[in-house]
Enzyme design. Structure first.
Site, short mmCIF file in Angstrom:
data_model
loop_
_atom_site.label_atom_id
_atom_site.label_comp_id
_atom_site.label_asym_id
_atom_site.label_seq_id
_atom_site.Cartn_x
_atom_site.Cartn_y
_atom_site.Cartn_z
N ASN A 155 -2.95 1.48 7.45
CA ASN A 155 -2.44 2.45 8.44
C ASN A 155 -1.95 3.77 7.85
OD1 ASN A 155 -0.58 0.56 7.59
ND2 ASN A 155 0.58 0.53 9.48
N GLY B 158 1.55 -5.73 5.50
CA GLY B 158 0.38 -6.11 6.29
C GLY B 158 0.76 -7.04 7.41
N GLY B 159 -0.18 -7.87 7.81
CA GLY B 159 0.05 -8.77 8.94
C GLY B 159 0.85 -10.00 8.54
N THR C 265 -1.13 -13.04 6.78
CA THR C 265 -1.38 -12.83 5.34
C THR C 265 -0.06 -12.89 4.57
OG1 THR C 265 -3.28 -11.47 5.91
CG2 THR C 265 -2.50 -11.30 3.66
N GLY C 266 0.99 -12.34 5.17
CA GLY C 266 2.32 -12.39 4.54
C GLY C 266 2.74 -13.82 4.24
N GLU D 182 6.59 -6.72 4.01
CA GLU D 182 6.88 -5.80 5.12
C GLU D 182 5.79 -6.08 6.15
OE1 GLU D 182 6.97 -3.47 7.63
OE2 GLU D 182 6.16 -1.87 6.38
N CYS E 272 3.98 -0.31 12.13
CA CYS E 272 4.71 -1.57 12.29
C CYS E 272 5.94 -1.36 13.16
CB CYS E 272 5.09 -2.13 10.92
SG CYS E 272 5.86 -0.92 9.87
N GLU F 8 12.45 -2.05 1.65
CA GLU F 8 11.81 -0.98 0.88
C GLU F 8 12.62 0.29 1.06
OE1 GLU F 8 7.54 -1.03 1.97
OE2 GLU F 8 7.40 -2.14 0.10
O1 TXE Z 1 -4.00 -7.26 7.86
P1 TXE Z 1 -3.92 -8.08 6.52
P2 TXE Z 1 -5.24 -6.84 8.77
C1 TXE Z 1 -0.84 -6.29 11.37
C2 TXE Z 1 -1.44 -5.76 12.66
C3 TXE Z 1 -2.90 -6.02 12.46
C4 TXE Z 1 -2.86 -7.35 11.75
C5 TXE Z 1 -4.08 -7.70 10.96
O2 TXE Z 1 -0.97 -6.50 13.75
O3 TXE Z 1 -3.59 -6.10 13.66
O4 TXE Z 1 -1.75 -7.24 10.87
O5 TXE Z 1 -4.47 -6.59 10.15
C6 TXE Z 1 -4.93 -8.01 2.09
N1 TXE Z 1 -4.51 -12.50 -0.37
N2 TXE Z 1 -0.63 -5.24 10.39
O6 TXE Z 1 -6.19 -7.98 8.94
O7 TXE Z 1 -4.94 -9.15 6.43
C7 TXE Z 1 -5.96 -7.12 2.76
O8 TXE Z 1 -7.14 -7.03 2.00
C8 TXE Z 1 -4.15 -11.26 -0.75
C9 TXE Z 1 0.72 -4.73 10.28
O9 TXE Z 1 -5.79 -5.59 8.24
O10 TXE Z 1 -2.51 -8.48 6.41
C10 TXE Z 1 -5.17 -5.83 2.88
O11 TXE Z 1 -5.16 -5.16 1.62
N3 TXE Z 1 -4.33 -10.17 0.00
C11 TXE Z 1 0.88 -3.82 9.17
C12 TXE Z 1 -3.74 -6.32 3.18
O12 TXE Z 1 -3.73 -7.69 2.77
C13 TXE Z 1 -4.88 -10.33 1.21
C14 TXE Z 1 -0.22 -3.08 8.61
C15 TXE Z 1 -3.36 -6.24 4.66
O13 TXE Z 1 -4.31 -6.98 5.41
C16 TXE Z 1 -5.28 -11.60 1.68
C17 TXE Z 1 -1.50 -3.71 8.79
C18 TXE Z 1 -5.07 -12.72 0.82
N4 TXE Z 1 -5.40 -13.96 1.17
C19 TXE Z 1 -1.67 -4.74 9.67
N5 TXE Z 1 -5.78 -11.45 2.93
C20 TXE Z 1 2.23 -3.22 8.92
N6 TXE Z 1 3.24 -4.04 8.65
O14 TXE Z 1 2.36 -2.00 8.93
C21 TXE Z 1 -5.72 -10.14 3.23
N7 TXE Z 1 -5.19 -9.45 2.20
#
Ligand code: TXE
Length: 471
Positions: free
Chosen positions: A141, A217-218, A221-222, A239, A273, A450
């Site tokens: 984002n 991220g999401g 994944t978190g 985050e 977020c 952060e």
């Molecule tokens: O996120 P991912 P995605 C939320 C938002 C969005 C949803 C999914 O609701 O629709 O998450 O988005 C890496 N091991 N946010 O699928 O998967 C991935 O390659 C290690 C909120 O894009 O969480 C990327 O670099 N890394 C948010 C990063 O994780 C892994 C911002 C984020 O991707 C992995 C974005 C793994 N197993 C999405 N799987 C915010 N907090 O601002 C994925 N990744």
């Protein structure tokens, strides 16, 4: 067909404003990731970076900031073509990224540790040590800014960093790397790993030499990252997402509130977020406020991101636009009334990943779409009669990132602000953001904080020294 971002050996970035290829980067194989970890480990052991004096490290960081600012227009355009954010927002993101390097350089130069009170004939004090290798995993984002918010304090603390940017926005990270090298950062102190989460993520989060993980991220994944960190007993900061309530009391300055609510959901096309994605209106002003809101939201200028008049660009990818559309469809099934939007604009915007500002009413507080993050310009609205009603709807669900409160009564703002489960409370303002104020989530919106000076300590571990005085 929506364009795919993936091919075998390269990652293509697709411009979401028109579906065209915006650039490509090479993917890293598992062997290359292994090699990058080896090199980072060697760099940490040799310690060229961590042994530099704080003011020397700080000077390097300031040079990185200067390079970013010198190339501001090009970097803003690069990011705009990767994730579709309007150009004015992309320019601010470069400023914010540069500010992070300057800020943490200043924190580093002024950081103090403690001389602790002795309980015997010795001198005791603390110092801060880096963890070693930090893996920074980032989303799409606001890549340049989020990456800088993580890498600047992690490097300031003396760590080596392996940055894994999102596969949706891989290019800006390489610019950061280039500037870091030009600024004199020692070899392999910062490296970039390119690939999808599934391809390169597991190696990065499970290798024993990676001693800390920082992730944005999401939530799903978190959770995977937190499990990997728990297995190896290494710290992680997360985050994650949010479903932040905006609360409008009848006594609020309603014009100010409408403006804040519209910007809170349409800014970054809701892909923030902290987007204020659920709205609670005091029932006695409900019809009036909803009418004003509908009108103001209908005026938001959706358009091509390169135009300075555009207020809302496309969503960051076609895949994500489809996800947002599917969630709006789900809301319809859950009984929502679509007051505004609920479609992808056609005509000249039809070749981009656009989605119209959308207003949904009639959702129950236990519906999925009231509680799940949609991450698009989609605002879910309910009314409340009293504080009990309000708190139930504002605090329900698993997120706790932020909230906005609109009222002229300070006592009410304070009481409601204290009762809300969220890491940031905005009163009569929204998404005000300062690098010097901690940021992070309650509940499943994250772990750790952060920004702010304390973040440098997050990337450090305390070592205590005792100097005997008897010799
Ligand atoms: O996120 P991912 P995605 C939320 C938002 C969005 C949803 C999914 O609701 O629709 O998450 O988005 C890496 N091991 N946010 O699928 O998967 C991935 O390659 C290690 C909120 O894009 O969480 C990327 O670099 N890394 C948010 C990063 O994780 C892994 C911002 C984020 O991707 C992995 C974005 C793994 N197993 C999405 N799987 C915010 N907090 O601002 C994925 N990744």
């Amino acid at each position: 067909m929506t364009p795919s971002t993936q091919q075998s050996e390269v990652i293509l970035s697709i411009n979401p404003a028109n579906g065209q290829v915006a650039g490509q980067v090479e993917k890293n194989s598992e062997r290359q990731v292994e090699r990058a970890i080896d090199l980072a480990n060697q760099a940490h052991i040799e310690g060229t970076w961590r042994k530099m004096l704080p003011h020397e490290r700080a000077a390097t960081m300031r040079r990185i900031a200067a390079y970013l600012l010198e190339d501001k227009e090009r970097l803003a355009l690069l990011q705009m073509r990767e994730n579709g954010k309007p150009i004015l927002e992309c320019l601010r993101i470069v400023d914010n990224a540069a500010n992070a390097w300057v800020y943490y350089a200043a924190v580093l130069e002024t950081l103090e540790t403690e001389v602790t009170p002795p309980r015997g004939n010795y001198l005791s004090h603390t110092i801060l040590e880096p963890f070693g290798i930090v893996a920074a995993i980032t989303p799409w984002n606001s890549p340049l800014m989020i990456e800088s918010y993580k890498i600047a304090p992690a490097l300031a603390a003396g760590n080596c960093v392996l940055l894994k940017p999102s596969e949706e926005t891989p290019q800006t990270s390489l610019e950061l790397l280039k500037f870091a090298k030009l600024a004199g950062l020692p070899d392999h102190t910062l490296q970039v790993i390119q690939g999808t989460g599934a391809e390169v993520g597991p190696k990065l989060i499970n290798d024993d030499r990676v001693q800390m993980i920082t992730f944005t991220g999401g939530t799903a994944t978190g959770r995977t990252i937190a499990k990997a960190a728990a297995e190896r007993l290494v710290p992680c900061t997360l985050e994650l997402g949010g479903k932040s309530p905006q609360i409008v009391f009848a006594d609020a300055d309603l014009d100010l509130a409408v403006d804040g609510v519209v910007k809170g959901i349409c800014g970054a096309a809701g892909q923030s977020c902290t987007a204020g994605s659920r709205l609670l209106i005091e029932s006695r002003i409900y019809d009036d406020f909803l009418g004003k809101l509908k009108y103001e939201m209908s005026l938001v200028r959706v358009g091509a991101p390169h135009l300075e008049t555009t207020q809302m660009g496309p969503l960051a990818s076609f895949k994500h636009r489809d996800r947002v559309a599917a969630l709006v469809d789900l809301a319809r099934e859950e009984g929502a009334t679509v007051e505004l939007g609920g479609f992808s604009p056609q005509g000249e915007l039809s070749s981009g990943a656009y989605y119209a500002p959308t207003l949904l009413t009639g959702l129950s507080n236990n519906s999925r779409t009231w509680n799940e993050e949609i991450f698009g310009p989609v605002l879910c609205v309910r009314s409340f009669d009293d504080i009990e009603d309000l708190m139930r709807d504002a605090n329900c669900g698993s997120y706790g990132l932020a909230a906005g409160i609109w009222t002229r009564e300070f006592q009410k703002a304070w009481d409601v602000g204290r009762a809300i489960d969220a890491g940031t409370i905005w009163i009569n303002t929204y998404e005000q953001s300062s690098l010097s104020t901690p940021f992070g989530g309650f509940k499943q919106s994250g772990i750790g904080r952060e920004k702010a000076a304390q973040c440098l300590r997050t990337y450090s571990q305390i070592k205590s020294f005792y100097w005997g005085m008897n010799t």
